[in-house]
Design an enzyme around this catalytic site. Structure first.
Site, PDB file in Angstrom:
ATOM      1  N   ASP A 136      -3.241  47.188 -18.588  1.00 20.45           N
ATOM      2  CA  ASP A 136      -4.466  46.950 -18.940  1.00 20.45           C
ATOM      3  C   ASP A 136      -5.770  47.835 -18.225  1.00 20.45           C
ATOM      4  OD1 ASP A 136      -7.005  44.331 -19.365  1.00 20.45           O
ATOM      5  OD2 ASP A 136      -7.147  46.793 -20.075  1.00 20.45           O
ATOM      6  N   LYS A 192     -13.827  54.634 -17.265  1.00 21.97           N
ATOM      7  CA  LYS A 192     -13.412  54.847 -18.682  1.00 21.97           C
ATOM      8  C   LYS A 192     -14.335  54.880 -19.913  1.00 21.97           C
ATOM      9  CE  LYS A 192     -11.181  51.432 -21.058  1.00 21.97           C
ATOM     10  NZ  LYS A 192     -10.146  50.239 -21.175  1.00 21.97           N
ATOM     11  N   GLU A 249      -6.495  46.998 -27.223  1.00 21.58           N
ATOM     12  CA  GLU A 249      -5.889  45.935 -26.173  1.00 21.58           C
ATOM     13  C   GLU A 249      -6.619  44.270 -27.186  1.00 21.58           C
ATOM     14  OE1 GLU A 249      -9.785  47.383 -24.077  1.00 21.58           O
ATOM     15  OE2 GLU A 249      -8.059  48.666 -22.604  1.00 21.58           O
ATOM     16  N   ASP A 264     -13.294  40.935 -28.509  1.00 18.99           N
ATOM     17  CA  ASP A 264     -12.932  41.819 -26.995  1.00 18.99           C
ATOM     18  C   ASP A 264     -13.868  42.011 -25.745  1.00 18.99           C
ATOM     19  OD1 ASP A 264      -9.988  43.320 -25.397  1.00 18.99           O
ATOM     20  OD2 ASP A 264     -11.697  42.383 -24.256  1.00 18.99           O
TER      21      ASP A 264
END
Lengths: 587, 188
Positions: free
Chosen positions: A11, A73, A174, A196
């Site tokens: 992850d 990211k 994810e 999420d």
């Protein structure tokens, strides 16, 4: 026939990363070299020309603001001209520039690094730690991305994996990975939603579980909404109060800003359990030669007002996903919470209210994604036989047609892998190439969507208009990555293709970076610094860790918590802070 | 055929039981998915796409209704294209009734050429059967005719009779199987 080589699930989060593998068929998190289950997604290039990753990098962030890169990211797979990038550029302490084709580069010392390379450094550290723990070389990995990531962002993440020395088996979404990790009663058929909310992104995915088959019905999200924005809200509040009180704008002082950033992050986390927190930063700056202290108290109620709009914004993708799946909240059996931000009481209440049910929090929200990714690795190498994933592409894929309109070829939420062919023919006599501009997005105007590339099918034999037919095939693979090929219908020959106006690293650049990475050493922080710091309070070795603990930030008062007593100022730091502000800001 | 036969993919026919459909879907995906067939990726992707497409239609009541309607329109065409009518006469020593029956049979064939005179074709073949109940090809042709008209219940009855009189009639069985799919949800 199952592959015996070890494969990991990673992850690669905006704020924290986590890695897991299947140990005897059971998904298990692999702790890092410090013994924690998550590693902060922070990379630093020190003045001594060393690379640091994780807590080591985080701990020296204050003294090295321009050389410490967090939340990379937020920039991966994007262009400098991106609206979101323009916003974030001024909020991060490191310097963002553009490459020749408009991609993003971070200036570290005298080098320009791509987000792919910086992410690769995090992955390299993870690889090292894994190999140390398991005692063998590990190459195969499944790496996760937000479900709403577009083609460029996925390709860039895959490249990062390659640079780090991994064979990337799959890029998976994810929320889907998290769904895999929950131990569902596989006899029942269920419909679930995964909410999420991580450090930088929000994904809402609706899935149908059919006795081991995990089938995504719809997904929606916001690739620029996450914990970082909540930190920003607190920072903004403090900055404004400070200007009002002292007339000093701390945004001009990178060191002060970094300290404030860390304090805001800690305050955010603490407010999930405390009713109020103190934000204490002594010697935050100097005014007319005298050091000033920063000290404010933030109540949970005020914090919830500050971020109320952000939380409401997370409901938009929830509504869209349900609409696309043709379902109402009552049709769902479960709502799963993933990502650190879902620890916030107001987020939980909002989710509970919208879906009209108690959210399921069985698995650690920081580890679920990595655990799920390791299960997917098991599915791919044949070790896991009782589960399969059917995911979808989150964005409509299409081409630009006359007048700048966007014509959809593969609609969003189509199950992948998938493909669709379209016939094109020449419009002019003797035309030797056919051009197609491929984009992803939902806007009817091509300009508002993300350009994946401009494809030129060349070498078409000269002929009267309309007599040559080219069949262009658009395919989206299991990674959600787009491929375009074409063939001459009459001859059956594959059509020669030139691609331009894309994002990301070229084959040559990628190869160079893979080679460069082989020689890179990731250091541990020098011994001296380590001794001066106490171990982060309230952390558990080899088990789930509150991922944002830092000893450099003050703890809440009156909350009855057993967190560390206050900011820990080492001798080095104090000397640094008492330096002339002009000196520090030009680091 | 204009539309793909989604029912055939699942070997399930209407009325569909959703639970059974889901279970079959899961089994088919586990069998054909590219992740389970790493050496046959191209084939696996094509298969999976078809299965997914079929499931998306059959599992959604609205889409399924529309599909059924479109298929019924097509099946009339299909029976014609694939099966056509039979023109063979009785292969035995022919009595007076048998010759008369054959006349009606052939008139029916002539009427069948024109869609507007199908009712007359039907009348001729019914008369033929009244005279000679064992006239297999007449039963068969009636079955095909009813199929053309979308009247699958009667088509099935005629084709069953054709098979009763000639159990080796392969074409009748095939046509019957298709028609039955739309009536009883059974297969032959």
């Amino acid at each position: 026939m199952a592959d015996k080589t070890l494969a990991v699930g990673i992850d690669l989060g905006t704020t924290n990363s986590c890695v897991a593998y299947l140990n005897g068929g059971e998904p298990q998190v692999i702790p890092n070299s410090d013994g924690y289950s998550t590693t902060p997604s922070v990379v630093a290039f020190t003045a001594q020309k060393n690379w640091l990753v994780g807590l080591d990098a985080k701990h020296q962030a204050v003294t090295n603001p321009h050389g410490t890169v967090a939340s990379i990211k937020r920039f991966i797979g994007r262009k400098l001209t991106d609206e979101d990038v323009q916003k974030d550029k001024s909020l991060v302490p490191y310097n963002i520039e553009g490459s020749e084709n408009g991609d993003i580069r971070v200036r570290l010392d005298d080098q320009l690094k791509s987000p792919e390379e910086i992410s690769a450094i995090i992955l390299q550290k993870i690889k090292q730690d894994v190999e140390t723990r398991v005692g063998e070389t590990v190459t195969n990995a499944v790496i996760t991305v937000p479900a709403y990531f577009n083609d460029s962002q996925r390709q860039a993440t895959k490249d990062a994996g390659k640079i780090a020395g991994f064979e990337v088996l799959r890029i998976i979404n994810e929320p889907t990975a998290a769904a895999l990790a929950y131990d569902f009663d596989t006899k029942k058929n269920q419909k679930i939603a995964v909410y999420d909310l991580g450090g930088g992104t929000l994904d809402v995915t609706i899935l149908e579980l059919l006795n081991g088959l995990y089938r995504v019905l719809a997904t929606c999200g916001d690739t620029h909404l996450g914990g970082d924005d909540f930190d920003q809200a607190i920072m903004q509040w403090v900055l404004e109060k400070f200007i009002a009180e002292h007339g000093v704008d701390l945004r001009q002082e990178p060191v002060a800003l970094q300290r404030l950033r860390e304090a805001a992050e800690k305050a955010k986390c603490d407010l999930s359990s405390a009713a109020a927190v103190d934000i204490n930063l002594p010697f935050i700056t100097k005014k007319e030669g005298t050091p000033i202290n920063l000290s404010y108290n933030l109540t949970r109620a005020d914090y919830e007002t500050l971020v109320g709009a952000l939380v409401e914004r997370t409901l938009e993708p929830c509504k869209k996903a349900l609409r696309d799946a043709n379902l109402t909240p009552t049709d769902l059996n479960e709502v799963l919470l993933v990502g650190g931000m879902t620890r916030m009481p107001k987020v939980r209440d909002t989710v509970r209210r919208f879906f009209n049910k108690e959210p399921n929090t069985k698995v650690n929200p920081d580890e679920a994604v990595a655990l799920g990714a390791s299960i997917q690795a098991g599915i791919i190498n044949g070790n896991v036989r009782n589960a399969l994933l059917l995911d979808v592409t989150p964005l409509s894929l299409g081409v630009e047609t006359l007048g700048g309109t966007f014509s959809v070829i593969i609609p969003r939420n189509t199950t992948v892998p998938t493909k669709m062919s379209k016939l094109y023919s020449t419009v002019k006599d003797m035309q030797t190439s056919v051009n197609v501009k491929v984009l992803q997005g939902e806007s009817k105007a091509a300009n508002n969507n993300k350009t994946l590339g401009f494809f030129s099918f060349v070498g078409i034999p000269p002929a009267p208009a309309g007599t040559i037919q080219i069949e262009v095939t658009f395919s989206i693979d299991s990674n959600g990555i787009v491929h375009v090929t074409a063939k001459n219908v009459a001859t059956g020959q594959m059509q020669q293709m030139k691609v331009s106006a894309t994002s990301g690293l070229s084959k040559e650049e990628l190869e160079k970076l893979v080679q460069a990475a082989k020689g890179r050493v990731i250091s541990a922080a020098p011994k001296e610094e380590k001794e001066a710091k106490p171990a982060p309070a309230n952390t558990k070795k080899a088990e789930s860790t509150p991922p944002t603990q830092s000893p450099l930030v003050s703890a809440p008062s009156g909350a009855g918590s057993d967190k560390s007593d206050g900011e820990v100022l080492t001798g080095d730091m104090i000397n640094f802070l008492l330096k002339d502000p002009d000196e520090t800001s030009h680091q | 055929m204009a539309k793909k036969n989604y029912y055939e993919i699942f070997k399930l026919y209407p009325p569909i039981d959703l639970g059974q459909l889901q279970e079959t879907y899961k089994q088919l995906i586990f069998e054909h998915h590219p992740d389970r067939n790493p050496t046959k990726a191209e084939w696996a992707i094509e298969q999976t796409m078809e299965i997914v497409e079929a499931y998306n239609v059959l599992s959604d009541p609205q889409k399924r209704e529309l599909y059924n309607f479109q298929v019924k329109t097509d099946i009339r065409r299909e029976i014609g294209e694939l099966f056509g009518i039979k023109k063979g006469l009785l292969k035995i020593k022919k009595s007076k009734e048998e010759l008369e029956a054959e006349e009606h049979f052939q008139k029916g064939i002539a009427f069948f050429e024109d869609k507007d005179s199908w009712n007359q074709a039907q009348h001729e073949w019914v008369t033929c059967i009244k005279l000679i109940p064992g006239f297999v090809n007449a039963h068969y042709n009636l079955g095909v005719l009813y199929g053309y008209q979308g009247n699958f219940k009667d088509a099935v009855a005629c084709l069953e009779r054709a098979i009763k009189y000639n159990s080796g009639d392969y074409e009748a069985k095939k046509t019957l199987s298709t028609a039955m799919g739309f009536v009883y949800g059974k297969k032959v």
